[in-house]
Write a protein that holds these residues in place. Structure first.
Motif, PDB file in Angstrom:
ATOM      1  N   VAL A 126       0.841  -1.205   0.000  1.00 22.32           N
ATOM      2  CA  VAL A 126       0.000   0.000   0.000  1.00 22.32           C
ATOM      3  C   VAL A 126       0.874   1.251   0.000  1.00 22.32           C
ATOM      4  N   GLU A 127       1.958   1.215   0.753  1.00 25.32           N
ATOM      5  CA  GLU A 127       2.875   2.354   0.813  1.00 25.32           C
ATOM      6  C   GLU A 127       3.496   2.641  -0.562  1.00 25.32           C
ATOM      7  N   VAL A 128       3.936   1.595  -1.232  1.00 21.22           N
ATOM      8  CA  VAL A 128       4.592   1.785  -2.527  1.00 21.22           C
ATOM      9  C   VAL A 128       3.580   2.190  -3.590  1.00 21.22           C
ATOM     10  N   LEU A 129       2.371   1.660  -3.530  1.00 19.16           N
ATOM     11  CA  LEU A 129       1.328   2.096  -4.457  1.00 19.16           C
ATOM     12  C   LEU A 129       1.062   3.585  -4.303  1.00 19.16           C
ATOM     13  N   GLY A 130       1.104   4.062  -3.077  1.00 16.54           N
ATOM     14  CA  GLY A 130       0.946   5.498  -2.857  1.00 16.54           C
ATOM     15  C   GLY A 130       2.063   6.304  -3.487  1.00 16.54           C
ATOM     16  N   GLN A 131       3.282   5.750  -3.501  1.00 18.87           N
ATOM     17  CA  GLN A 131       4.421   6.448  -4.105  1.00 18.87           C
ATOM     18  C   GLN A 131       4.263   6.612  -5.607  1.00 18.87           C
ATOM     19  N   VAL A 132       3.516   5.710  -6.235  1.00 21.08           N
ATOM     20  CA  VAL A 132       3.312   5.821  -7.685  1.00 21.08           C
ATOM     21  C   VAL A 132       1.961   6.441  -8.021  1.00 21.08           C
ATOM     22  N   GLY A 133       1.297   7.003  -7.019  1.00 23.96           N
ATOM     23  CA  GLY A 133       0.082   7.770  -7.276  1.00 23.96           C
ATOM     24  C   GLY A 133      -1.204   6.977  -7.288  1.00 23.96           C
ATOM     25  N   LEU A 134      -1.243   5.812  -6.641  1.00 29.59           N
ATOM     26  CA  LEU A 134      -2.464   5.011  -6.596  1.00 29.59           C
ATOM     27  C   LEU A 134      -2.987   4.939  -5.157  1.00 29.59           C
ATOM     28  N   PRO A 135      -4.315   4.951  -4.974  1.00 30.60           N
ATOM     29  CA  PRO A 135      -4.893   4.967  -3.621  1.00 30.60           C
ATOM     30  C   PRO A 135      -4.784   3.613  -2.944  1.00 30.60           C
ATOM     31  N   PRO A 136      -4.952   3.560  -1.609  1.00 30.37           N
ATOM     32  CA  PRO A 136      -4.844   2.293  -0.871  1.00 30.37           C
ATOM     33  C   PRO A 136      -5.808   1.219  -1.366  1.00 30.37           C
ATOM     34  N   GLU A 137      -7.022   1.612  -1.779  1.00 31.41           N
ATOM     35  CA  GLU A 137      -7.995   0.605  -2.218  1.00 31.41           C
ATOM     36  C   GLU A 137      -7.585  -0.085  -3.517  1.00 31.41           C
ATOM     37  N   ALA A 162      11.044  -4.005  -3.819  1.00 34.01           N
ATOM     38  CA  ALA A 162      12.246  -4.746  -3.420  1.00 34.01           C
ATOM     39  C   ALA A 162      13.436  -3.824  -3.180  1.00 34.01           C
ATOM     40  N   GLU A 163      13.222  -2.511  -3.287  1.00 31.81           N
ATOM     41  CA  GLU A 163      14.249  -1.499  -3.070  1.00 31.81           C
ATOM     42  C   GLU A 163      15.503  -1.770  -3.911  1.00 31.81           C
ATOM     43  N   PRO A 164      15.329  -1.842  -5.237  1.00 32.32           N
ATOM     44  CA  PRO A 164      16.472  -2.131  -6.106  1.00 32.32           C
ATOM     45  C   PRO A 164      17.401  -0.933  -6.234  1.00 32.32           C
ATOM     46  N   GLU A 165      18.611  -1.207  -6.648  1.00 32.57           N
ATOM     47  CA  GLU A 165      19.543  -0.132  -6.981  1.00 32.57           C
ATOM     48  C   GLU A 165      19.497   0.200  -8.465  1.00 32.57           C
ATOM     49  N   MET A 166      18.945  -0.709  -9.261  1.00 29.81           N
ATOM     50  CA  MET A 166      18.819  -0.478 -10.697  1.00 29.81           C
ATOM     51  C   MET A 166      17.508  -1.066 -11.187  1.00 29.81           C
ATOM     52  N   ILE A 167      16.889  -0.372 -12.148  1.00 31.80           N
ATOM     53  CA  ILE A 167      15.700  -0.870 -12.821  1.00 31.80           C
ATOM     54  C   ILE A 167      15.984  -0.956 -14.311  1.00 31.80           C
ATOM     55  N   VAL A 168      15.723  -2.117 -14.893  1.00 33.12           N
ATOM     56  CA  VAL A 168      15.767  -2.283 -16.345  1.00 33.12           C
ATOM     57  C   VAL A 168      14.362  -1.987 -16.860  1.00 33.12           C
ATOM     58  N   ALA A 169      14.215  -0.909 -17.597  1.00 34.73           N
ATOM     59  CA  ALA A 169      12.917  -0.492 -18.129  1.00 34.73           C
ATOM     60  C   ALA A 169      12.892  -0.790 -19.620  1.00 34.73           C
ATOM     61  N   ASP A 170      12.162  -1.836 -20.002  1.00 39.67           N
ATOM     62  CA  ASP A 170      12.138  -2.301 -21.388  1.00 39.67           C
ATOM     63  C   ASP A 170      10.945  -1.699 -22.122  1.00 39.67           C
ATOM     64  N   GLU A 171      11.175  -0.641 -22.849  1.00 40.57           N
ATOM     65  CA  GLU A 171      10.116   0.047 -23.598  1.00 40.57           C
ATOM     66  C   GLU A 171       8.891   0.285 -22.713  1.00 40.57           C
ATOM     67  N   PRO A 172       9.044   0.928 -21.554  1.00 41.38           N
ATOM     68  CA  PRO A 172       7.934   1.008 -20.597  1.00 41.38           C
ATOM     69  C   PRO A 172       6.798   1.930 -21.028  1.00 41.38           C
ATOM     70  N   HIS A 195      14.927   8.234  -4.978  1.00 40.19           N
ATOM     71  CA  HIS A 195      15.526   6.998  -4.479  1.00 40.19           C
ATOM     72  C   HIS A 195      16.948   6.777  -4.965  1.00 40.19           C
ATOM     73  N   GLY A 196      17.442   7.617  -5.878  1.00 38.05           N
ATOM     74  CA  GLY A 196      18.796   7.437  -6.391  1.00 38.05           C
ATOM     75  C   GLY A 196      18.970   6.184  -7.228  1.00 38.05           C
ATOM     76  N   ILE A 197      17.871   5.713  -7.832  1.00 37.36           N
ATOM     77  CA  ILE A 197      17.911   4.482  -8.621  1.00 37.36           C
ATOM     78  C   ILE A 197      18.547   4.745  -9.982  1.00 37.36           C
ATOM     79  N   SER A 198      19.332   3.772 -10.448  1.00 31.79           N
ATOM     80  CA  SER A 198      19.870   3.816 -11.800  1.00 31.79           C
ATOM     81  C   SER A 198      18.898   3.121 -12.747  1.00 31.79           C
TER      82      SER A 198
END
Length: 314
Positions: A126-137, A162-172, A195-198
């Protein structure tokens, strides 16, 4: 910046066909690629379809094993075991989400695999969903109940939990409406800052790449053509292939493109790549040397940090 990821001479050969008493043909998906990504940096992989971008991204994410070469990941967290260093955001946000699971379970799945108790992982979802702009429900609903842009936010939340240090974004962004792309793009940029993510950002959309990337690596038939800071690539492209990609970007009010700027023909088959420089069959600068000798990835004239694999680089 500290180097987070190092790829050293990565090769990926994919066996095609074969059978009883008949050897398989090897498709050279990635050929001798060496790259680095620093902490907090976005490196974009660009090139036409079939250039090896996604294959290389899957090697970084651990979803495909390279034929040869090494992948080195130097964590900046002192070897913490509670975090996954690399996560993936896939191209299609619908097929990447299990339709039988509610969103909270989907997002929390990486924590379940680590043995985190149910109550704790659901609260974290629920916390992470809030970080991306989605409500708890949103955690109690199924993927089909969301729009394409919202589903991609769910996929981003799953990568973040999972608190990654890198995200591979494939044509997101490619599966999203244009009106939604900018929202997701801004979200990715905000996550990087917070988050300082690469990112290893795979895209064919050079407009998006220019907005998000710190550096750009140009691939053609699995080989690096050019690697440089984003500003250098877009302002002073060195390799003829990079120049052709930029010339193909739609433009208004800048006059007609010169004929020599446009790519000729189709990308050759990776089952039988051209000799020498693999781009010589479509290159307006190609000479006999290009057919016989593979160019090394070396600095462009007067630009030591802009590397280009061309005998006649600008």
């Amino acid at each position: 910046m500290t180097e987070l990821l190092t790829l050293d001479r990565i090769n990926v050969d994919i066996p095609i066909g074969g059978g009883f008493m008949k050897p398989a043909t090897l498709l050279q998906a990635v050929n001798d690629v060496s790259l680095t990504v620093s902490t907090g940096e976005t490196l974009a992989l660009v090139g036409e379809s079939g250039s090896g971008k996604s294959t290389l991204g899957y090697v970084v994410a651990g979803l495909r094993k390279q034929t040869s070469g090494t992948v080195t990941f130097k964590s900046g967290r002192g070897g913490e075991s509670d975090h996954t260093p690399v996560q993936v955001i896939f191209q299609d946000p619908f097929s990447a989400l299990d339709p039988r699971m509610v969103v909270g379970e989907i997002v929390a799945e990486p924590l379940r695999l680590k043995g985190v108790p149910s109550e704790k992982r659901q609260a974290r979802a629920v916390e992470v969903l809030g970080q991306v702009g989605l409500p708890p429900e949103a955690a109690r609903r199924y993927p089909h109940q969301f729009s394409g842009g919202q589903r991609q936010r769910i996929a981003i939340a799953r990568a973040l939990i999972a608190e990654p240090e890198m995200i591979v974004a494939d044509e997101p962004l490619s599966a999203l409406d244009v009106s939604i792309q900018s929202q997701v793009l801004n979200l990715l940029d905000d996550i990087k800052k917070q988050h300082g993510i690469s990112y290893l950002f795979i895209s064919h959309d050079l407009g998006v790449v220019r907005h998000l990337a710190d550096r750009v690596a140009v691939l053609y038939l699995g080989r690096l053509m050019e690697v440089a800071a984003s500003e250098d690539v877009f302002q002073t492209p060195s390799h003829p292939y990079t120049q052709a990609l930029l010339a193909a970007v739609p433009r208004i009010g800048r006059g007609r493109r010169k004929k020599e700027e446009l790519l000729r023909g189709e990308i050759p088959s990776p089952l039988a790549p051209p000799s020498g420089c693999v781009f010589h069959t479509r290159c307006p600068k190609a000479q006999d040397l290009c057919k016989a000798e593979r160019p090394a990835l070396l600095p462009a004239p007067g630009r030591p940090t802009q590397l280009s694999a061309c005998h006649f680089k600008d």
